[in-house]
Scaffold this motif. Structure first.
Motif, PDB file in Angstrom:
ATOM      1  N   ASN A 156       0.832  -1.204   0.000  1.00  0.00           N
ATOM      2  CA  ASN A 156       0.000   0.000   0.000  1.00  0.00           C
ATOM      3  C   ASN A 156       0.864   1.249   0.000  1.00  0.00           C
ATOM      4  OD1 ASN A 156       0.280   1.076   2.922  1.00  0.00           O
ATOM      5  ND2 ASN A 156      -0.142  -1.099   3.227  1.00  0.00           N
ATOM      6  N   HIS A 157       0.208   2.374  -0.231  1.00  0.00           N
ATOM      7  CA  HIS A 157       0.874   3.677  -0.269  1.00  0.00           C
ATOM      8  C   HIS A 157       0.536   4.520   0.967  1.00  0.00           C
ATOM      9  CE1 HIS A 157       1.975   2.952  -4.426  1.00  0.00           C
ATOM     10  NE2 HIS A 157       0.721   2.653  -4.693  1.00  0.00           N
ATOM     11  N   LEU A 158       0.071   3.878   2.009  1.00  0.00           N
ATOM     12  CA  LEU A 158      -0.401   4.611   3.181  1.00  0.00           C
ATOM     13  C   LEU A 158       0.698   5.457   3.819  1.00  0.00           C
ATOM     14  CD1 LEU A 158      -2.861   5.155   4.902  1.00  0.00           C
ATOM     15  CD2 LEU A 158      -2.271   3.159   6.273  1.00  0.00           C
ATOM     16  N   ARG A 159       1.879   4.899   3.980  1.00  0.00           N
ATOM     17  CA  ARG A 159       2.976   5.641   4.622  1.00  0.00           C
ATOM     18  C   ARG A 159       3.309   6.910   3.830  1.00  0.00           C
ATOM     19  NH1 ARG A 159       8.088   2.673   7.017  1.00  0.00           N
ATOM     20  NH2 ARG A 159       6.269   1.531   7.681  1.00  0.00           N
ATOM     21  N   THR A 160       3.353   6.785   2.509  1.00  0.00           N
ATOM     22  CA  THR A 160       3.663   7.938   1.662  1.00  0.00           C
ATOM     23  C   THR A 160       2.580   9.003   1.780  1.00  0.00           C
ATOM     24  OG1 THR A 160       4.839   6.516   0.109  1.00  0.00           O
ATOM     25  CG2 THR A 160       4.118   8.657  -0.719  1.00  0.00           C
ATOM     26  N   LEU A 161       1.325   8.596   1.698  1.00  0.00           N
ATOM     27  CA  LEU A 161       0.216   9.551   1.797  1.00  0.00           C
ATOM     28  C   LEU A 161       0.220  10.253   3.153  1.00  0.00           C
ATOM     29  CD1 LEU A 161      -2.560   7.379   0.143  1.00  0.00           C
ATOM     30  CD2 LEU A 161      -1.596   9.503  -0.775  1.00  0.00           C
ATOM     31  N   ARG A 162       0.481   9.489   4.204  1.00  0.00           N
ATOM     32  CA  ARG A 162       0.531  10.074   5.549  1.00  0.00           C
ATOM     33  C   ARG A 162       1.671  11.073   5.658  1.00  0.00           C
ATOM     34  NH1 ARG A 162       3.693   8.826   9.539  1.00  0.00           N
ATOM     35  NH2 ARG A 162       4.338   6.788   8.744  1.00  0.00           N
ATOM     36  N   ALA A 163       2.843  10.699   5.153  1.00  0.00           N
ATOM     37  CA  ALA A 163       4.023  11.565   5.235  1.00  0.00           C
ATOM     38  C   ALA A 163       3.831  12.843   4.430  1.00  0.00           C
ATOM     39  CB  ALA A 163       5.254  10.809   4.754  1.00  0.00           C
ATOM     40  N   GLU A 164       3.163  12.740   3.281  1.00  0.00           N
ATOM     41  CA  GLU A 164       2.913  13.933   2.460  1.00  0.00           C
ATOM     42  C   GLU A 164       2.096  14.975   3.213  1.00  0.00           C
ATOM     43  OE1 GLU A 164       0.984  12.344  -1.000  1.00  0.00           O
ATOM     44  OE2 GLU A 164       2.889  11.829  -1.981  1.00  0.00           O
ATOM     45  N   ARG A 165       1.299  14.533   4.148  1.00  0.00           N
ATOM     46  CA  ARG A 165       0.477  15.449   4.937  1.00  0.00           C
ATOM     47  C   ARG A 165       1.133  15.856   6.253  1.00  0.00           C
ATOM     48  NH1 ARG A 165      -1.987  12.709   1.412  1.00  0.00           N
ATOM     49  NH2 ARG A 165      -3.951  13.341   0.458  1.00  0.00           N
ATOM     50  N   GLY A 166       2.304  15.271   6.527  1.00  0.00           N
ATOM     51  CA  GLY A 166       3.014  15.599   7.755  1.00  0.00           C
ATOM     52  C   GLY A 166       2.384  14.980   8.989  1.00  0.00           C
ATOM     53  N   TRP A 167       1.642  13.910   8.804  1.00  0.00           N
ATOM     54  CA  TRP A 167       0.974  13.251   9.923  1.00  0.00           C
ATOM     55  C   TRP A 167       1.846  12.145  10.477  1.00  0.00           C
ATOM     56  CZ3 TRP A 167      -4.277  12.161   7.044  1.00  0.00           C
ATOM     57  CH2 TRP A 167      -4.963  13.367   6.859  1.00  0.00           C
ATOM     58  N   SER A 168       1.852  12.012  11.780  1.00  0.00           N
ATOM     59  CA  SER A 168       2.496  10.866  12.417  1.00  0.00           C
ATOM     60  C   SER A 168       1.542   9.676  12.351  1.00  0.00           C
ATOM     61  CB  SER A 168       2.809  11.184  13.885  1.00  0.00           C
ATOM     62  OG  SER A 168       1.591  11.315  14.618  1.00  0.00           O
ATOM     63  N   GLN A 169       2.048   8.519  12.692  1.00  0.00           N
ATOM     64  CA  GLN A 169       1.163   7.354  12.763  1.00  0.00           C
ATOM     65  C   GLN A 169       0.080   7.583  13.809  1.00  0.00           C
ATOM     66  OE1 GLN A 169       3.647   3.906  13.442  1.00  0.00           O
ATOM     67  NE2 GLN A 169       3.958   3.610  11.240  1.00  0.00           N
ATOM     68  N   GLN A 170       0.440   8.250  14.890  1.00  0.00           N
ATOM     69  CA  GLN A 170      -0.542   8.540  15.948  1.00  0.00           C
ATOM     70  C   GLN A 170      -1.615   9.493  15.438  1.00  0.00           C
ATOM     71  OE1 GLN A 170      -0.710   7.037  19.013  1.00  0.00           O
ATOM     72  NE2 GLN A 170      -2.689   8.041  19.129  1.00  0.00           N
ATOM     73  N   ARG A 206     -12.753   4.134   4.944  1.00  0.00           N
ATOM     74  CA  ARG A 206     -12.479   5.333   5.754  1.00  0.00           C
ATOM     75  C   ARG A 206     -11.125   5.923   5.408  1.00  0.00           C
ATOM     76  NH1 ARG A 206     -13.822   2.511  10.769  1.00  0.00           N
ATOM     77  NH2 ARG A 206     -11.945   3.354  11.683  1.00  0.00           N
ATOM     78  N   ILE A 207     -10.136   5.063   5.204  1.00  0.00           N
ATOM     79  CA  ILE A 207      -8.797   5.528   4.826  1.00  0.00           C
ATOM     80  C   ILE A 207      -8.868   6.250   3.482  1.00  0.00           C
ATOM     81  CG2 ILE A 207      -6.487   4.778   4.125  1.00  0.00           C
ATOM     82  CD1 ILE A 207      -6.819   2.471   6.225  1.00  0.00           C
ATOM     83  N   ALA A 208      -9.515   5.632   2.512  1.00  0.00           N
ATOM     84  CA  ALA A 208      -9.630   6.227   1.179  1.00  0.00           C
ATOM     85  C   ALA A 208     -10.361   7.565   1.235  1.00  0.00           C
ATOM     86  CB  ALA A 208     -10.348   5.262   0.242  1.00  0.00           C
ATOM     87  N   GLU A 209     -11.439   7.640   1.988  1.00  0.00           N
ATOM     88  CA  GLU A 209     -12.193   8.891   2.110  1.00  0.00           C
ATOM     89  C   GLU A 209     -11.351   9.974   2.769  1.00  0.00           C
ATOM     90  OE1 GLU A 209     -15.765   7.757   4.160  1.00  0.00           O
ATOM     91  OE2 GLU A 209     -16.572   6.745   2.379  1.00  0.00           O
ATOM     92  N   LEU A 210     -10.596   9.603   3.791  1.00  0.00           N
ATOM     93  CA  LEU A 210      -9.747  10.568   4.494  1.00  0.00           C
ATOM     94  C   LEU A 210      -8.718  11.187   3.550  1.00  0.00           C
ATOM     95  CD1 LEU A 210      -8.927  11.850   7.226  1.00  0.00           C
ATOM     96  CD2 LEU A 210      -7.401   9.904   7.536  1.00  0.00           C
ATOM     97  N   PHE A 211      -8.153  10.371   2.669  1.00  0.00           N
ATOM     98  CA  PHE A 211      -7.131  10.859   1.740  1.00  0.00           C
ATOM     99  C   PHE A 211      -7.713  11.342   0.417  1.00  0.00           C
ATOM    100  CE2 PHE A 211      -4.503   8.232   4.590  1.00  0.00           C
ATOM    101  CZ  PHE A 211      -3.526   9.165   4.905  1.00  0.00           C
ATOM    102  N   GLY A 212      -9.030  11.222   0.242  1.00  0.00           N
ATOM    103  CA  GLY A 212      -9.658  11.673  -0.994  1.00  0.00           C
ATOM    104  C   GLY A 212      -9.246  10.847  -2.196  1.00  0.00           C
ATOM    105  N   CYS A 213      -9.046   9.550  -1.988  1.00  0.00           N
ATOM    106  CA  CYS A 213      -8.599   8.640  -3.043  1.00  0.00           C
ATOM    107  C   CYS A 213      -9.549   7.457  -3.135  1.00  0.00           C
ATOM    108  CB  CYS A 213      -7.216   8.076  -2.709  1.00  0.00           C
ATOM    109  SG  CYS A 213      -5.900   9.265  -2.542  1.00  0.00           S
ATOM    110  N   ALA A 214      -9.439   6.730  -4.227  1.00  0.00           N
ATOM    111  CA  ALA A 214     -10.106   5.441  -4.338  1.00  0.00           C
ATOM    112  C   ALA A 214      -9.273   4.408  -3.580  1.00  0.00           C
ATOM    113  CB  ALA A 214     -10.227   5.038  -5.803  1.00  0.00           C
ATOM    114  N   ILE A 215      -9.921   3.383  -3.081  1.00  0.00           N
ATOM    115  CA  ILE A 215      -9.205   2.327  -2.351  1.00  0.00           C
ATOM    116  C   ILE A 215      -8.048   1.783  -3.182  1.00  0.00           C
ATOM    117  CG2 ILE A 215      -9.415  -0.044  -1.472  1.00  0.00           C
ATOM    118  CD1 ILE A 215     -12.177   0.700  -0.436  1.00  0.00           C
TER     119      ILE A 215
END
Length: 78
Positions: free
Chosen positions: A15-29, A59-68
């Motif tokens: 998955n690309h979750l780590r990249t998407l999270r990092a692009e937003r400056g979000w921690s895992q928490q 929920r993850i997809a909606e949060l990032f504005g992406c398709a699953i």
């Protein structure tokens, strides 16, 4: 039939979750709080040790504005 070594076997989908999270400056928490899951769950999804349920994947997809399928890579394509 040849068996894979347990430490090299990967349980989850890529998955690309780590990249998407990092692009937003979000921690895992940060992401865990937004998704109402534990930080450990976010880590396990990012590293492929755990596949999210379908409702959580939505929920993850909606949060990032992406398709699953833009976040999670099909094992047949991965």
């Amino acid at each position: 039939m040849r068996q894979r070594h347990p430490r090299t076997a990967r349980a989850g989908v890529n998955n690309h979750l780590r990249t998407l999270r990092a692009e937003r400056g979000w921690s895992q928490q940060d992401l865990a709080q937004l998704l109402e899951v534990s930080r450990q769950s976010v880590n396990a999804i990012e590293t492929g040790r755990y596949d999210p349920s379908l409702p959580l994947a939505f929920r993850i997809a909606e949060l990032f504005g992406c398709a699953i399928e833009d976040i999670f890579i099909s094992p047949s394509k991965g």
